[in-house]
Scaffold this motif. Structure first.
Motif, short mmCIF file in Angstrom:
data_model
loop_
_atom_site.label_atom_id
_atom_site.label_comp_id
_atom_site.label_asym_id
_atom_site.label_seq_id
_atom_site.Cartn_x
_atom_site.Cartn_y
_atom_site.Cartn_z
N GLU A 1 17.86 -0.98 -7.04
CA GLU A 1 17.28 0.34 -7.26
C GLU A 1 16.36 0.29 -8.46
O GLU A 1 16.43 -0.63 -9.28
CB GLU A 1 18.34 1.42 -7.42
N ARG B 1 15.07 2.93 -11.64
CA ARG B 1 15.33 4.18 -12.35
C ARG B 1 14.07 4.47 -13.15
O ARG B 1 13.45 3.55 -13.69
CB ARG B 1 16.55 4.05 -13.25
N ILE C 1 16.51 11.27 -15.79
CA ILE C 1 16.35 9.96 -15.14
C ILE C 1 16.54 10.12 -13.64
O ILE C 1 17.49 10.73 -13.17
CB ILE C 1 17.37 8.96 -15.71
N GLU C 2 15.60 9.58 -12.89
CA GLU C 2 15.64 9.56 -11.43
C GLU C 2 16.00 8.17 -10.98
O GLU C 2 15.68 7.18 -11.66
CB GLU C 2 14.28 9.96 -10.86
N ALA C 3 16.61 8.03 -9.82
CA ALA C 3 16.96 6.71 -9.26
C ALA C 3 16.52 6.66 -7.81
O ALA C 3 16.58 7.66 -7.09
CB ALA C 3 18.45 6.46 -9.37
#
Length: 174
Positions: free
Chosen positions: A149, A151, A165-167
């Motif tokens: 992934e 982030r 924070i987006e993942a």
């Protein structure tokens, strides 16, 4: 049924109306009673979040576009950003436990040209960065690791803001 997404959105839905019993009009002789084909165009719902990632499902060697919509940003320190003010802090997560590999330390993000988001043409306040994750993170990931992934969060020049924070996780076809 049995149509994939791209075909569905390209062709839309076609239908016609007939009499309930499927017969011709009584005493008409004109043949089967039905309408011309009706076509309904299907427009996919576009993302309306602060961050949108396209495609929604990808492998690490696919192009991935991250779009940041500053118009709906709720953090006051990030609002009303200019065309040259938005960068993207990015970290890759590896397959081994909690292994994280930042592209660059957060203090260097706004001086790293590869992380600068470009304004989206015709959409003021929106910014985009397109990468191929396996190439983008290249030598930062050890050879015994695979990216599972990424982030990320937007960083504005000369602004200290607490980020959300987006993942984004990748599919593996192995």
């Amino acid at each position: 049924m049995g149509v994939d997404g791209p075909t569905f959105f390209a062709n839309g839905i076609s239908c016609l109306a007939k009499l309930k019993d499927g017969n011709a009009y009584p005493d008409d002789g004109a043949g089967e009673a039905k309408t011309e084909d009706l076509n309904i165009t299907i427009i996919p719902k576009l993302c309306d979040d602060v961050y949108c990632v396209f495609p929604e499902i990808a492998k690490i060697d696919d192009f991935v576009s991250i779009t940041y919509n500053n118009n709906i940003e709720t953090n006051e320190n990030m609002q009303n950003a200019g065309d040259d003010e938005i960068y993207l802090y990015m970290v890759a997560k590896g397959t081994s436990g909690f292994a994280l590999y930042p592209y660059t330390p957060v203090a260097n993000v706004t001086s790293t040209p590869a992380l600068k988001m470009k304004p989206v043409a015709g959409k003021p306040g929106e910014f985009r960065l397109t990468i191929v994750p396996v190439d983008f993170f290249g030598n930062l990931i050890p050879s015994n690791q695979t990216i599972t992934e990424i982030r990320f969060y937007a960083v504005r020049v000369d602004t200290s803001a607490s980020p959300t924070i987006e993942a984004y996780g990748f599919v593996s076809c192995d």
